[in-house]
Write a protein that holds these residues in place. Structure first.
Motif, PDB file in Angstrom:
ATOM      1  N   ASP A  36      37.258 -88.349  11.639  1.00 32.75           N
ATOM      2  CA  ASP A  36      36.475 -87.552  10.728  1.00 32.75           C
ATOM      3  C   ASP A  36      37.100 -87.913   9.355  1.00 32.75           C
ATOM      4  N   ARG A  39      37.564 -84.896   6.839  1.00 30.23           N
ATOM      5  CA  ARG A  39      38.599 -84.107   7.487  1.00 30.23           C
ATOM      6  C   ARG A  39      40.010 -84.481   7.062  1.00 30.23           C
ATOM      7  N   ASP A  43      42.957 -83.074   4.699  1.00 36.56           N
ATOM      8  CA  ASP A  43      44.341 -82.773   5.170  1.00 36.56           C
ATOM      9  C   ASP A  43      45.405 -83.505   4.287  1.00 36.56           C
TER      10      ASP A  43
END
Length: 128
Positions: A36, A39, A43
């Motif tokens: 992903d 994501r 992060d």
């Protein structure tokens, strides 16, 4: 200690390990289709912001709270594939040697690449 202190043979081995492991992983996972990416980018942004704050606060790469942050760095990288010790050090070298990577990382803090390289070296030596 920073990754610039690796002897030339070790540095070459680490660069080679990174290239070989990434190539194998890309081939085995349809160019990391399982990741992903949105994501991961969120992060990375959160983590690098925390590392930048630690640098500003005077933390050292070997400090345990920094090593915990680097553990998160390794975990994010492992979403693509779990890099070996040498490949992980190869990643730190790439951050320093690739102009675009260095610029992107240092956009979080002017000392990010140097600091993160030292922290990744310590993490690799003690935990991988």
């Amino acid at each position: 200690m920073t990754t610039s202190m690796l002897n030339p043979e070790d540095a070459a081995r680490c660069r080679r390990s990174l290239a070989e492991e990434q190539t194998a992983s890309l081939a085995a996972t349809d160019d990391w289709a399982h990741v992903d990416r949105d994501r991961v980018h969120r992060d990375w942004h959160e983590l690098y912001s925390e590392i930048a704050a630690a640098i500003t606060a005077g933390a050292r790469p070997q400090d345990e709270p920094v090593q915990e942050l680097v553990g998160r760095h390794y975990a994010i990288a492992s979403r693509f594939y779990p890099p070996s010790r040498d490949a992980y050090l190869g990643m730190a070298l790439r951050y320093a040697e690739d102009d675009a990577m260095r610029e992107w990382h240092n956009s979080y803090h002017p000392r990010m690449v140097e600091f993160l390289g030292g922290a990744m070296l310590r993490y690799a030596e003690t935990r991988l």
